[in-house]
Design a protein around this motif. Structure first.
Motif, mmCIF file in Angstrom:
data_model
loop_
_atom_site.group_PDB
_atom_site.id
_atom_site.type_symbol
_atom_site.label_atom_id
_atom_site.label_comp_id
_atom_site.label_asym_id
_atom_site.label_seq_id
_atom_site.Cartn_x
_atom_site.Cartn_y
_atom_site.Cartn_z
ATOM 1 N N ASP A 1 65.102 42.605 36.835
ATOM 2 C CA ASP A 1 65.765 41.342 37.169
ATOM 3 C C ASP A 1 65.707 41.004 38.652
ATOM 4 O OD1 ASP A 1 67.479 43.374 37.985
ATOM 5 O OD2 ASP A 1 69.280 42.204 37.605
ATOM 6 N N ARG A 2 65.002 41.817 39.452
ATOM 7 C CA ARG A 2 65.057 41.615 40.899
ATOM 8 C C ARG A 2 63.739 41.967 41.562
ATOM 9 N NH1 ARG A 2 69.762 45.512 41.994
ATOM 10 N NH2 ARG A 2 69.287 45.759 39.799
ATOM 11 N N LEU A 3 63.472 41.320 42.672
ATOM 12 C CA LEU A 3 62.310 41.671 43.481
ATOM 13 C C LEU A 3 62.566 42.972 44.221
ATOM 14 C CD1 LEU A 3 61.678 38.172 45.101
ATOM 15 C CD2 LEU A 3 60.252 39.256 43.346
ATOM 16 N N ALA A 4 61.489 43.692 44.500
ATOM 17 C CA ALA A 4 61.577 44.834 45.412
ATOM 18 C C ALA A 4 61.884 44.307 46.821
ATOM 19 C CB ALA A 4 60.264 45.603 45.386
ATOM 20 N N ASP A 5 62.106 45.214 47.750
ATOM 21 C CA ASP A 5 62.467 44.843 49.126
ATOM 22 C C ASP A 5 61.211 44.395 49.881
ATOM 23 O OD1 ASP A 5 63.317 44.606 51.716
ATOM 24 O OD2 ASP A 5 63.902 46.712 51.958
ATOM 25 N N MET A 6 60.783 43.152 49.603
ATOM 26 C CA MET A 6 59.491 42.700 50.131
ATOM 27 C C MET A 6 59.497 42.553 51.649
ATOM 28 S SD MET A 6 57.522 42.846 47.636
ATOM 29 C CE MET A 6 56.036 42.097 48.305
ATOM 30 N N GLU A 7 60.641 42.159 52.233
ATOM 31 C CA GLU A 7 60.675 42.049 53.703
ATOM 32 C C GLU A 7 60.453 43.421 54.329
ATOM 33 O OE1 GLU A 7 60.696 39.210 54.990
ATOM 34 O OE2 GLU A 7 61.981 37.786 53.926
ATOM 35 N N GLY A 8 61.148 44.424 53.810
ATOM 36 C CA GLY A 8 61.003 45.785 54.337
ATOM 37 C C GLY A 8 59.583 46.313 54.139
ATOM 38 N N LEU A 9 59.014 46.023 52.981
ATOM 39 C CA LEU A 9 57.673 46.536 52.683
ATOM 40 C C LEU A 9 56.597 45.822 53.508
ATOM 41 C CD1 LEU A 9 58.214 46.818 48.854
ATOM 42 C CD2 LEU A 9 57.784 48.743 50.401
ATOM 43 N N ARG A 10 56.813 44.526 53.764
ATOM 44 C CA ARG A 10 55.865 43.794 54.612
ATOM 45 C C ARG A 10 55.810 44.404 56.005
ATOM 46 N NH1 ARG A 10 57.748 37.684 53.322
ATOM 47 N NH2 ARG A 10 56.057 37.046 51.951
ATOM 48 N N LYS A 11 56.998 44.815 56.504
ATOM 49 C CA LYS A 11 57.020 45.421 57.845
ATOM 50 C C LYS A 11 56.210 46.701 57.852
ATOM 51 C CE LYS A 11 61.414 43.526 59.277
ATOM 52 N NZ LYS A 11 62.793 43.786 58.859
ATOM 53 N N VAL A 12 56.388 47.537 56.825
ATOM 54 C CA VAL A 12 55.640 48.798 56.761
ATOM 55 C C VAL A 12 54.148 48.501 56.669
ATOM 56 C CG1 VAL A 12 55.255 50.915 55.442
ATOM 57 C CG2 VAL A 12 57.572 49.983 55.645
ATOM 58 N N ALA A 13 53.784 47.551 55.821
ATOM 59 C CA ALA A 13 52.364 47.223 55.632
ATOM 60 C C ALA A 13 51.753 46.719 56.942
ATOM 61 C CB ALA A 13 52.214 46.175 54.533
ATOM 62 N N ARG A 14 52.491 45.854 57.632
ATOM 63 C CA ARG A 14 51.975 45.297 58.884
ATOM 64 C C ARG A 14 51.804 46.389 59.936
ATOM 65 N NH1 ARG A 14 56.030 41.591 60.196
ATOM 66 N NH2 ARG A 14 55.819 40.606 58.162
ATOM 67 N N ARG A 15 52.832 47.253 60.044
ATOM 68 C CA ARG A 15 52.809 48.303 61.060
ATOM 69 C C ARG A 15 51.613 49.231 60.873
ATOM 70 N NH1 ARG A 15 57.878 51.055 60.222
ATOM 71 N NH2 ARG A 15 58.817 49.013 60.547
ATOM 72 N N HIS A 16 51.227 49.467 59.617
ATOM 73 C CA HIS A 16 50.187 50.476 59.354
ATOM 74 C C HIS A 16 48.875 49.845 58.873
ATOM 75 C CE1 HIS A 16 53.108 53.715 59.953
ATOM 76 N NE2 HIS A 16 53.961 52.936 59.313
ATOM 77 N N GLY A 17 48.770 48.523 58.946
ATOM 78 C CA GLY A 17 47.512 47.869 58.576
ATOM 79 C C GLY A 17 47.162 48.024 57.106
ATOM 80 N N LEU A 18 48.164 47.966 56.228
ATOM 81 C CA LEU A 18 47.924 48.156 54.790
ATOM 82 C C LEU A 18 47.945 46.822 54.050
ATOM 83 C CD1 LEU A 18 50.362 51.177 54.332
ATOM 84 C CD2 LEU A 18 47.884 51.252 54.737
ATOM 85 N N THR A 19 47.243 46.785 52.930
ATOM 86 C CA THR A 19 47.265 45.604 52.069
ATOM 87 C C THR A 19 48.442 45.738 51.109
ATOM 88 O OG1 THR A 19 44.869 45.421 52.204
ATOM 89 C CG2 THR A 19 45.927 44.327 50.346
#
Ligand SMILES: *Cc1c(COP(=O)(O)O)cnc(C)c1O
Length: 391
Positions: free
Chosen positions: A142-160
């Motif tokens: 019923d809910r989205l994962a923590d996309m803001e938090g995950l975007r930060k991790v992805a950006r920091r480490h150059g991940l898709t």
């Protein structure tokens, strides 16, 4: 409660009953497919893709034959190469991780949030390696994962960042639909999903022109006879060889009709879910109800599965089964302890939150045509069970 109250059975899911009012429209669409006489590469898939693109706001919708194939095509089209690692939650449907294997990658598990079922960004950071290429969160129930938090991790480490949004039709973050919060996502139209076909079907959603172009090629045998020189920007030759994962025109015909009722279905699910919660949140033995955890800021709630965590889960499920109430265990075994992933070398205790969820989770019947009386019946039985009254 009277010992003689009338018994109303409540199946976990009752597919045909859930859209009888749409049968005339579905029949018309199916007849259109028959009359055109084009049963593969037909026009109905393109029509449905366009309607779904309008509904979700996606720049591209690629209709395929299942949510699982949509995941495999998404991972390949987003550039996953042989041996690349994709971080996925340990608590999810098995296809999240098996799609990574099928796309030639290696699934790497991480634990879920303390107060939710999405992958935990802190846990993701602990399992990063030099081979990590992607993160694939799952939006469960019923809910989205923590996309803001995950975007930060992805950006920091150059991940898709790609999304297993198979369950998430209608879920949005600040108005942006699930599947469009990273490089791309998927939808499943398995019959029990919020938008269900009368068989298997799925779709890939993306705003990325290159991913959409590659996925369209891959769903129909890829680019045989072509070379990578024809595709500037694509580095991975595995995207030349495709499979046959096209959406069936008959499924598109049904989905097109059902899409017209989707907003009303989502509202109905919310009302039924709220009715369950109002009764069950105070029942001793019921440890959490869905509304106990708020969505992440900016995120809405769409209830696909009404999932409780309960004490004595298996005994409660058996009691409900005897009483004619169907339930499901989402998910019985965390993926890191599944035999098909035993080569990854995990042991019990590695992802304690995922393991705990698997022990306590119980899904109740939830579909638009469920009646209030049926919801009340399920609540009565759960109350009776924890009150120690076993009839
Ligand atoms: C349903 C589902 C899938 C797979 O979809 P199919 O259409 O059944 O192949 C993948 N991931 C999650 C989280 C799902 O719930």
């Amino acid at each position: 409660m009277s010992e003689r109250r009338e018994r109303i059975d409540v199946p976990f899911f009752d597919q045909p009953a859930t859209f009888q009012d749409l049968w005339p429209e579905i029949r018309r669409n199916l007849l259109r497919v028959m009359e055109r006489g084009k049963f593969s590469h037909g026009a109905m898939v393109a029509e449905f893709e366009q309607e779904l693109a309008d509904w979700t706001g996606a720049r591209h919708v690629v209709g395929v034959n299942s949510g699982t194939d949509a995941l495999v095509l998404l991972l390949r089209a987003a550039g996953l190469g042989p041996g690349d690692e994709v971080i996925v939650p340990a608590y999810t449907f098995v296809a999240t991780a098996s799609s990574v294997v099928l796309a030639g990658g290696v699934p790497v598990f991480a634990d879920i949030e303390e107060h939710g079922y999405g992958i935990d960004p802190l846990s993701v950071e602990k399992v990063l390696t030099p081979r990590t290429r992607m993160i694939m969160p799952v939006h469960l129930f019923d809910r989205l994962a923590d996309m803001e938090g995950l975007r930060k991790v992805a950006r920091r480490h150059g991940l898709t960042l790609v999304e297993d949004s198979a369950e998430a039709i209608g879920m949005r973050l600040h108005g942006v639909h699930a599947g469009l919060l990273g490089s791309g996502g998927v939808l499943s139209f398995f019959p029990s999903k919020t938008l269900g076909a009368i068989g298997d079907a799925g779709a890939l959603l993306t705003d990325d022109d290159g991913i959409a172009e590659t996925a369209r090629a891959l769903r129909h045998h890829g680019r045989s006879g072509r070379t990578l020189d024809d595709f500037p920007g694509i580095a991975n030759p595995t995207v030349l060889a495709g499979c046959n994962s096209k959406m069936d025109d008959f499924q598109a015909a049904v989905l097109l009709a059902k899409l017209s009722r989707l907003d009303a279905d989502i509202d109905r699910r919310a009302r039924l879910s709220a009715r369950y919660d109002a009764r069950l949140r105070r029942v001793p033995g019921v440890l959490t109800v869905p509304s106990a955890a708020a969505p992440h800021p900016g995120g809405g709630r769409v209830v696909y599965v009404h999932l409780l965590q309960v004490r004595d889960r298996d005994a409660l499920a058996a009691h409900l089964a005897r009483a004619g109430v169907g339930t499901e265990t989402y998910y019985p075994v965390p993926l890191h302890l599944q035999p098909c992933f035993s080569h990854l070398g995990h042991a019990p205790g590695d992802f304690p939150r995922a393991e705990e969820a698997c022990e306590k989770a119980l899904a109740l019947p939830l579909y638009p045509d469920l009646t209030e009386a049926q919801v009340d019946r399920v609540c009565d039985e759960i109350e009776d069970f924890y009150a120690g009254r076993r009839r």
